[in-house]
Design a protein around this motif. Sequence first.
Motif, PDB file in Angstrom:
ATOM      1  N   PHE A  28       0.838  -1.208   0.000  1.00 45.68           N
ATOM      2  CA  PHE A  28       0.000   0.000   0.000  1.00 45.68           C
ATOM      3  C   PHE A  28       0.868   1.251   0.000  1.00 45.68           C
ATOM      4  N   THR A  29       0.441   2.243  -0.780  1.00 45.40           N
ATOM      5  CA  THR A  29       1.235   3.463  -0.943  1.00 45.40           C
ATOM      6  C   THR A  29       0.363   4.704  -0.796  1.00 45.40           C
ATOM      7  N   GLY A  30       1.005   5.834  -0.515  1.00 41.82           N
ATOM      8  CA  GLY A  30       0.302   7.101  -0.353  1.00 41.82           C
ATOM      9  C   GLY A  30       0.915   8.191  -1.213  1.00 41.82           C
ATOM     10  N   LYS A  31       0.194   9.302  -1.330  1.00 39.42           N
ATOM     11  CA  LYS A  31       0.677  10.425  -2.136  1.00 39.42           C
ATOM     12  C   LYS A  31       1.617  11.343  -1.359  1.00 39.42           C
ATOM     13  N   ASN A  32       1.494  11.340  -0.027  1.00 35.88           N
ATOM     14  CA  ASN A  32       2.242  12.296   0.798  1.00 35.88           C
ATOM     15  C   ASN A  32       3.027  11.542   1.856  1.00 35.88           C
ATOM     16  N   HIS A  33       4.347  11.713   1.865  1.00 34.39           N
ATOM     17  CA  HIS A  33       5.180  10.909   2.762  1.00 34.39           C
ATOM     18  C   HIS A  33       4.953  11.252   4.232  1.00 34.39           C
ATOM     19  N   MET A  34       4.574  12.499   4.537  1.00 33.37           N
ATOM     20  CA  MET A  34       4.336  12.872   5.930  1.00 33.37           C
ATOM     21  C   MET A  34       3.054  12.225   6.453  1.00 33.37           C
ATOM     22  N   VAL A  74       3.481   7.630  -4.163  1.00 27.63           N
ATOM     23  CA  VAL A  74       4.937   7.826  -4.202  1.00 27.63           C
ATOM     24  C   VAL A  74       5.613   7.423  -2.897  1.00 27.63           C
ATOM     25  N   ALA A  75       4.831   7.217  -1.844  1.00 33.97           N
ATOM     26  CA  ALA A  75       5.418   6.931  -0.528  1.00 33.97           C
ATOM     27  C   ALA A  75       4.898   5.602   0.008  1.00 33.97           C
TER      28      ALA A  75
END
Length: 248
Positions: free
Chosen positions: A177-183, A212-213
Motif C-alpha cells: 500500500f502506498t500514499g501520495k504524501n510521505h508525511m 509515491v510513498a
Amino acid sequence: MNKRHTKLLEIVNKEGRIEVTLLSSSLEVSQVTIRKDLALLEEKGFLKREHGFAVMVSSDDISNRLAFNYDVKSKIAIEAAKIVENGETVMIESGSCCALLAKELATNKRDVTIITNSAFIASYIRECPFAKIVLLGGDYQAESQVVVGPIARKCIDNFYVDKLFVGTDGFTAKLGFTGKNHMRTEIARAMAENANKVIVLTESTKFSKQGVAFQFNTKEVAMIVTDSKIPGEITNLLVKDNIDVKMV
C-alpha cells in the motif's frame, strides 16, 4: 449536486481529461447542458475547464474527494462500522471513506471515541448525535486538513487501540500500500504501531494506482473493506497474505 453531476465527476475522475462531446454522449444530454454542469462544478472547485474539455483537478482537498464514488464509499463505511462495538475507542486516519465511517459511528453507535489526526473529520461529524472525538495536534496541512510531524507522533504515543482505520492512495504487488504524501504515510504508520489491527478502507480503483510513498506491506494489514470490482488476482494475493477482504 444531482446524480448527473456525480456521474459526470466520476467519468472525469476516471479519464483525467475528457472531451465535452464524449461527456454529452455518455450522459445522454446536450452539450449545452454539459457546459452548464461544468461551469457549476468548476465554480465549486471539483474540476476545471479547458477549450472543449473537462479536466480533473489535482487536489488533496477531502471535501472534493467525497463527491467521487460517494455511493460506493458510503457502503464501505457502513460495512466497516459493523466491526466496531459500542463503547470502543478507535483510531481513524484521514480519507473520504474514513470520514464517512466516522460519521456512521457518530450517528449509529453509542459511546465510540474516535482518535483522529483529521481536522476535517472532527468538523464533519461535530453535529452527529454521538460524536466523541480526540483530535491529535501537530503540523497542519491546510489542503488535506490533517496534522502530521513530530508533535503528532508524540500525541499518538498516548493512545493504544484495537483498530486503526486508514485509507490508501495505491497498491502494487511489489510495494504493498502506498500514499501520495510521505508525511501522512509516516503518521499512518505511527498510528499503526499503537493499534492491534490495521484496516484499510478503499474503493477498488485504488488497486490500479500507485502512490509515491510507502504506507504498509500486506503483512501489516489485517483487513480490507472495498467494493466488488477489485481484480480477482489482487484478491487472491491479499488472501494469500492472510488479509480478511470484505467486499460490498
